[in-house]
Design a protein around this motif. Structure first.
Motif, PDB file in Angstrom:
ATOM      1  N   ASP B 134       0.860  -1.188   0.000  1.00  0.00           N
ATOM      2  CA  ASP B 134       0.000   0.000   0.000  1.00  0.00           C
ATOM      3  C   ASP B 134       0.887   1.226   0.000  1.00  0.00           C
ATOM      4  O   ASP B 134       1.387   1.656   1.052  1.00  0.00           O
ATOM      5  N   GLN B 143       2.435   1.029   9.321  1.00  0.00           N
ATOM      6  CA  GLN B 143       1.443   0.261  10.082  1.00  0.00           C
ATOM      7  C   GLN B 143       1.770  -1.233  10.018  1.00  0.00           C
ATOM      8  O   GLN B 143       1.766  -1.931  11.044  1.00  0.00           O
ATOM      9  N   ASP B 186      -0.188  -7.543   1.703  1.00  0.00           N
ATOM     10  CA  ASP B 186      -1.210  -6.563   2.082  1.00  0.00           C
ATOM     11  C   ASP B 186      -1.332  -5.547   0.945  1.00  0.00           C
ATOM     12  O   ASP B 186      -0.307  -5.064   0.448  1.00  0.00           O
TER      13      ASP B 186
HETATM   14 MG   LIG Z   1      -4.419  -1.204   5.074  1.00  0.00          MG
END
Ligand SMILES: [Mg+2]
Ligand SMILES: Nc1nc2c(ncn2[C@@H]2O[C@H](COP(=O)(O)OP(=O)(O)OP(=O)(O)O)[C@@H](O)[C@H]2O)c(=O)[nH]1
Ligand SMILES: Nc1nc2c(ncn2[C@@H]2O[C@H](COP(=O)(O)OP(=O)(O)OP(=O)(O)O)[C@@H](O)[C@H]2O)c(=O)[nH]1
Ligand SMILES: [Mg+2]
Lengths: 287, 292
Positions: B134, B143, B186
């Protein structure tokens, strides 16, 4: 859509009901609206779809906090921000709805109107939540008051209030952690954050905005109910309306709690925030 | 409860021989309302009601069950059957690493679930590697890194200026070199109507050939679930679903919608914010939750 059914018949009623249901208006609100509409059709002896649709728009417009006569032509900025005081905006909602991004968007909007904005990074729990707000602060050129991950959110808010006063900011926006309304301890934490604000600044928070994800279904009604009880909501932000969801949950929420929809989120960039206006919202609903 | 509501409708039936179509229609009106209130998409509700109707009409009224209980039993059995059935375990690669692609709408819980699934597999003897693709959301890479750090699981990233495809390629190479037997990728949140982002995902999938493409869906998703699920299924192809935030009070009707529209099984559920809050999916528990 209504070109298919020129006249008012059971097929039209079913089509209308289907539109409301698939827009997430919910069964209870849909039933009320359809019943109201059936009365009007009888009263006014309506036989064609067009005037019926117009009555539907009027009913929904009234539910969404305006009645036919009072809807302004152009949307009017609904934010309770006044000169001569430190205005406090509290952003709340369940996990992942768009609170942090909406905080950034509101900051951009307020800054471009000449306000001096300060942010409080009161999500001290989630991984990189503080980092996320710090990035926005840098991009927007505003101070972000923060402490270490794991610190007490109420302490961060207390710090932020003092910083805002010292730096003569006129708007403080508090970004809080996502929290499920069903979690008693997290709602208690929200009460504590609010207490700090009400204690430190008269009439604060001046705005408490519930950020809702437009793809949410009937659970949004529970969210509105609980957050309203705990934090006296002054408005809703309906984020992610750029998807295919219609966001009809705001109709159900307006009907039950009369909390006005103040803004809609139409994307991930800071410009993607608009003042809510029932007209375009309702045209999109009836596609 | 649904049973009580249906009882109310069918109370007059005590002592009659079979459930007639009229009786069943009355009861099913309550079922329709309950499913819509639980956020099952309208088209799915209509189809589901027809399936139950076929089973319930002409049923002999059992001595041990009231007519209302009999209808609810059919509804429940239909629901459990629909949502259960296929293999819900993860498909593993013939030669490691197994590649798992996490996809879905903004804020659904992809990043959090990536950490959770990695921990779940680590606890079962796997050696996972996470890939942070991302490059759009502020601090998204950070994150995933924070999560990886907390879990003692390595995270592969190339910063926000690399392309998601290059990050995937690099992560795969690292997994091979370091003996990671599962690679969890992700991805950024995306709308099924954002053509460029859906194409980006399509390209990544075609190149990485993942064993699993898991659609992460928020339990509070409403009627739009059918649109989201069908578009991700048609454009990308999904092998399973992770439903998140089931620790809340959302009824989770989207679970039925997604299953009905894609045929993909719900493999895991998220039941909290911590990395340990992941469980395998139980169709019977979900059926009870949806029926209220
Ligand atoms: Mg995310
Ligand atoms: N398409 C679209 N995406 C949005 C919108 N608002 C927020 N997002 C995206 O939704 C995701 C979640 O946004 P956040 O601002 O982190 O949500 P949050 O409520 O602060 O999340 P938590 O703090 O974890 O509860 C991000 O990927 C955002 O870019 C919107 O109006 N449209
Ligand atoms: N209560 C609860 N919260 C969850 C669960 N799964 C994720 N969350 C929370 O939901 C919010 C969004 O999670 P993320 O993992 O950032 O979602 P995402 O899909 O990666 O978001 P984007 O990358 O912006 O699309 C965070 O506040 C998470 O802590 C769950 O099962 N239960
Ligand atoms: Mg946030």
């Amino acid at each position: 859509l209504f070109k298919m059914h020129g006249k008012v018949d059971e097929a039209l009623w079913e089509e209308l009901e289907d539109i409301l249901i698939t827009s997430d208006v919910g069964t209870a609100a849909t039933e009320k609206i359809i019943d109201q509409l059936r009365e009007i059709v009888k009263e006014k002896k309506l036989t064609t779809a067009e005037p019926l649709l117009e009555e539907m728009r009027t009913i929904l417009g009234a539910v969404l906090n305006y009645d036919g006569a009072d809807v302004p032509e152009e949307p009017v900025d609904p934010l309770n921000v006044e000169p001569g005081r430190l205005n406090v905006i509290l952003m709340v909602g369940v996990n992942g709805t768009g609170k942090t991004t909406s905080t950034a968007k509101l900051t951009h909007r307020l800054k471009s109107k000449g306000h001096k904005v300060i942010l409080a990074a009161a999500d001290t729990f989630r991984a990189a939540a503080i980092d996320q707000l710090l990035v926005w602060g840098t991009r927007l050129g505003v101070d972000v008051i923060h402490q270490n991950e794991g610190s007490d959110p109420a302490a961060v808010v207390f710090d932020a209030v003092n910083a805002a006063k010292a730096r003569k900011a006129d708007v403080l926006i508090v970004d809080t952690a996502g929290r499920l309304h069903s979690k008693v301890n997290l709602m208690e934490e929200l009460r504590k954050i609010r207490r700090v604000l009400t204690r430190e600044i008269p009439d604060a928070p001046h705005e408490t905005l519930l950020v809702l994800d437009a793809t949410t279904g009937q659970n949004a009604v529970n969210q509105a109910r609980t957050f309203n009880e705990v934090a006296n909501l002054t408005g809703l932000v309906l984020a992610k309306l750029d998807g295919t969801a219609k966001g009809g949950i705001v109709v159900a929420i307006s009907q039950e709690f009369q909390i006005p929809v103040k803004y809609i989120g139409l994307g991930e960039k800071i410009e993607d925030l608009q003042v809510f206006h029932p007209k375009p919202f309702l045209s999109a609903l009836f596609g | 409860s649904l049973t009580e509501r249906i009882q109310g409708v069918l109370n007059k039936l005590r002592g009659r021989g079979k459930l007639t179509e009229a009786d069943v229609n009355d009861a099913l009106r309550e079922v329709r309302r309950a499913l819509l209130e639980a956020d099952v998409s309208l088209a799915v509700v209509k189809e589901f009601i027809n399936q139950v109707k076929t089973r319930a009409i002409g049923e002999e009224l059992w001595k041990s069950l009231t007519p209302g209980q009999l209808v609810v039993k059919h509804v429940r059995d239909c629901l459990v059957e629909l949502m259960g059935g296929t293999q819900a375990d993860l498909e593993l690669a013939d030669s490691p690493p197994t590649v798992i692609l996490m996809v879905g709408l903004h804020g659904a819980g992809k990043t959090t679930s990536t950490g959770k699934l990695a921990l779940f597999m680590k606890n079962r003897g796997f050696k996972p590697l996470l890939a942070a693709t991302d490059i759009y959301r502020p601090a998204a890479i950070k994150q995933l890194e924070v999560l990886g750090n907390q879990l003692g699981i390595p995270v592969y990233q190339l910063g926000e200026n690399a392309s998601p495809l290059n990050i995937c390629r690099g992560a795969y190479k690292q997994a091979k070199e370091n003996g990671n037997d599962v690679l969890l990728i992700d991805t950024a949140g995306r709308l099924h109507v954002e053509k460029e982002l859906m194409d980006e995902l399509k390209i990544a999938k075609e190149e990485m050939k993942p064993q699993e493409v898991l659609l992460v869906v928020d339990a509070m998703t409403g009627q739009d679930a059918v649109n989201i699920a069908s578009q991700f299924s048609e454009q990308i192809g999904i092998t399973g679903v992770v439903m998140t935030k089931l620790d809340g009070d959302a009824r989770g009707g989207a679970a039925l919608s997604v299953r009905q529209v894609t045929g993909a099984p719900i493999k895991y559920i998220g039941i909290g914010e911590k990395s340990s809050a992941l469980e395998p999916f139980h169709p019977d528990r979900m059926a009870s939750r949806i029926l209220g």
